[in-house]
Design an enzyme around this catalytic site. Structure first.
Site, PDB file in Angstrom:
ATOM      1  N   GLN A 183       0.819  -1.210   0.000  1.00 11.59           N
ATOM      2  CA  GLN A 183       0.000   0.000   0.000  1.00 11.59           C
ATOM      3  C   GLN A 183       0.857   1.266   0.000  1.00 11.59           C
ATOM      4  OE1 GLN A 183      -0.023  -2.483   2.190  1.00 11.59           O
ATOM      5  NE2 GLN A 183      -0.223  -1.811   4.304  1.00 11.59           N
ATOM      6  N   SER A 229      18.341 -10.602   0.892  1.00 13.11           N
ATOM      7  CA  SER A 229      19.766 -10.259   0.879  1.00 13.11           C
ATOM      8  C   SER A 229      20.635 -11.438   0.466  1.00 13.11           C
ATOM      9  CB  SER A 229      20.187  -9.780   2.269  1.00 13.11           C
ATOM     10  OG  SER A 229      21.508  -9.304   2.260  1.00 13.11           O
ATOM     11  N   GLN A 251      24.925 -11.463   7.068  1.00 16.82           N
ATOM     12  CA  GLN A 251      23.888 -11.332   6.046  1.00 16.82           C
ATOM     13  C   GLN A 251      22.719 -12.275   6.307  1.00 16.82           C
ATOM     14  OE1 GLN A 251      23.744  -8.850   3.631  1.00 16.82           O
ATOM     15  NE2 GLN A 251      25.381  -8.172   4.994  1.00 16.82           N
ATOM     16  N   HIS A 254      19.654 -10.892   8.196  1.00 14.65           N
ATOM     17  CA  HIS A 254      18.645 -10.043   7.565  1.00 14.65           C
ATOM     18  C   HIS A 254      17.292 -10.722   7.434  1.00 14.65           C
ATOM     19  CE1 HIS A 254      20.445  -6.290   6.284  1.00 14.65           C
ATOM     20  NE2 HIS A 254      21.512  -6.911   5.853  1.00 14.65           N
ATOM     21  N   GLU A 320      24.635  -9.940  -4.905  1.00 14.66           N
ATOM     22  CA  GLU A 320      24.350  -8.583  -4.424  1.00 14.66           C
ATOM     23  C   GLU A 320      25.590  -8.022  -3.728  1.00 14.66           C
ATOM     24  OE1 GLU A 320      21.197  -6.397  -1.371  1.00 14.66           O
ATOM     25  OE2 GLU A 320      21.679  -8.523  -1.118  1.00 14.66           O
ATOM     26  N   HIS A 321      26.132  -8.778  -2.781  1.00 14.65           N
ATOM     27  CA  HIS A 321      27.362  -8.411  -2.079  1.00 14.65           C
ATOM     28  C   HIS A 321      28.424  -9.463  -2.398  1.00 14.65           C
ATOM     29  CE1 HIS A 321      24.014  -6.984   0.576  1.00 14.65           C
ATOM     30  NE2 HIS A 321      24.733  -5.874   0.571  1.00 14.65           N
ATOM     31  N   ASP A 354      26.995  -1.662   4.378  1.00 11.74           N
ATOM     32  CA  ASP A 354      25.598  -1.563   4.779  1.00 11.74           C
ATOM     33  C   ASP A 354      25.316  -0.247   5.490  1.00 11.74           C
ATOM     34  OD1 ASP A 354      24.886  -4.027   3.789  1.00 11.74           O
ATOM     35  OD2 ASP A 354      25.086  -5.083   5.700  1.00 11.74           O
ATOM     36  N   HIS A 413      10.455  12.805 -43.953  1.00 13.48           N
ATOM     37  CA  HIS A 413      11.717  13.010 -43.248  1.00 13.48           C
ATOM     38  C   HIS A 413      12.771  13.572 -44.198  1.00 13.48           C
ATOM     39  CE1 HIS A 413       9.922  10.672 -40.061  1.00 13.48           C
ATOM     40  NE2 HIS A 413      11.033  10.717 -39.328  1.00 13.48           N
TER      41      HIS A 413
END
Length: 423
Positions: A183, A229, A251, A254, A320-321, A354, A413
């Protein structure tokens, strides 16, 4: 954690590592309904969903003033840490600001200009853990880019986390709303009586947030669709097993769906890392979450037959890392182009990025680092090409233009060029 050999992984095991996704499909239909209701009903829907999903009766949706008060009320040491992290993040992102340019191309004056988006919406997660650092990572690049209005949405609570609110204030947000989940993304995308619609919606979140970003994409811009993560540590035999394990456990903390992987060509190190991970997980405040992540099919300690095999696996994984803990880390880095953020050496823990090195921690997951980078100033900037031609420079390329235009069947054109040379 058990040690597995890369060469012995079966098709299903390999798929678990490489086919990671954000879990969006399972909630897509519900999210579509939530987004639709917010779009149609505005604040009424936001308050109803706060009751239903957060068990909170929301009075004021706009809590911008509360963010300023929180900054004044939190402990001085926490305030100092937020200010320090914010300064580092701001300094790094200021280096990214692009400059307009024009140049001469054989008489054609060509260039690019860069202008910020007018508004941006940033999602700062709550739920099982509050992430004031994500507020800094989302708001500061937008403000550095020059975005005039930056709004933050963060989940409602009987008392919204004051550290998150303080971080939002320090980052420079112009508006703060207590609204969470799908939302929140819908509100930032389409606006409500209280929430202003924005040009782009960014920030990490759970699968409901990710599914909502997928739903509104096209009506507004988004950064990317991110999942749980991930970390991959590439280590040689000289790496410290305790430090490798520490990055994996950090990690895993997370999310129970986090993916944490170490890959090495040294059997002794692999065994030591597996043991150290189990030991370091013991007694943690979020041990249940950590253990669930360690048991994830996409987590593990992997033994390669050579460092070349380890690198090939890591590149296909596109983490990601990516932590490289090896003597020849720079050479390995050159062979690993696909990663959201890279951490070189034993004194570059992923947790540093981080929070406080200054780099951004909003990063692509699920292998998307192969095609995109993390959140940056570029995310909040649009570019426009600019050109000025003289009569002579247009004449020089007129035959090229008219020939290609007519080959495409676009007579007008070609005529638009010839008109300029009629006597």
């Amino acid at each position: 954690m058990n040690v597995r050999t890369i060469a012995d992984l079966g098709p299903d095991e390999r798929a678990a590592f490489f086919d990671r996704d954000a879990g969006v499909d399972a909630v897509r239909d519900d999210v579509r309904d939530i987004v639709s209701q917010v779009h149609e009903e505005g604040d009424v829907a936001l308050r109803r969903f706060a009751e239903e999903f957060d068990d909170v009766s929301v009075g004021n949706i706009d809590i911008t003033d509360a963010a300023e008060r929180a900054y004044e009320e939190i402990d001085d040491d926490v305030c100092d840490a937020i200010e320090d992290a914010a300064a580092n993040i701001r300094a790094f992102h200021e280096r990214q600001v692009p400059e307009d340019w024009r140049d001469d191309f054989e008489g054609r004056e060509l260039g690019r200009r860069f202008r910020p988006l007018d508004s941006a919406g940033v999602y700062a997660p709550g739920g099982t853990a509050a992430y004031p650092s994500s507020a800094l990572m989302g708001v500061i690049p937008a403000k550095v880019a020059g975005v005039e209005h930056v709004a933050v949405a963060t989940p409602p609570a009987e008392e919204v986390n004051p550290v998150t609110l303080a971080a939002i204030h320090v980052a420079g947000a112009d508006a703060v709303y207590q609204v969470g989940g799908a939302q929140a993304i819908a509100a930032l995308a389409y606006g409500t009586e209280t929430v202003s619609a924005t040009d782009i919606v960014v920030g990490p979140g759970n699968r409901w947030v990710t599914a909502a970003k997928a739903e509104v994409r096209g009506d507004v811009a988004i950064d990317f669709l991110a999942g749980p993560s991930e970390v991959m540590v590439v280590a040689d035999g000289d790496a410290d097993a305790e430090l490798v394990a520490a990055d994996l456990v950090a990690q895993a903390e997370h999310d129970e769906n986090a993916s944490v992987v170490a890959v090495t060509d040294d059997e002794g190190l692999a065994d030591q890392v597996a043991t150290a991970v189990d030991e370091q997980a013991d007694g943690r405040e979020r041990e249940a979450v950590i253990r669930a992540a360690l048991d994830n099919d996409a987590s593990g300690v992997l033994l390669a037959r050579s460092m070349s095999e380890a690198v090939l696996f890591a590149e296909e994984y596109a983490a990601e890392h990516l932590s490289i803990q090896a003597d020849n880390d720079e050479a390995l880095l050159e062979r690993l182009p696909s990663a959201g953020s890279v951490f070189l050496g034993p004194y570059s823990p992923v947790a540093a990025g981080d929070y406080a090195t200054g780099t951004n921690h909003v990063l692509p997951t699920g292998g998307n680092a192969r095609v995109t980078g993390g959140l940056s100033v570029d995310t909040f900037v649009r570019s426009t090409t600019v050109q000025r031609l003289s009569e002579d420079s247009l004449s020089d390329i007129s035959d090229t233009i008219t020939t290609l235009a007519e080959a495409e069947g676009l007579e007008a054109h070609a005529e638009s060029v010839r008109k300029r040379f009629e006597e």
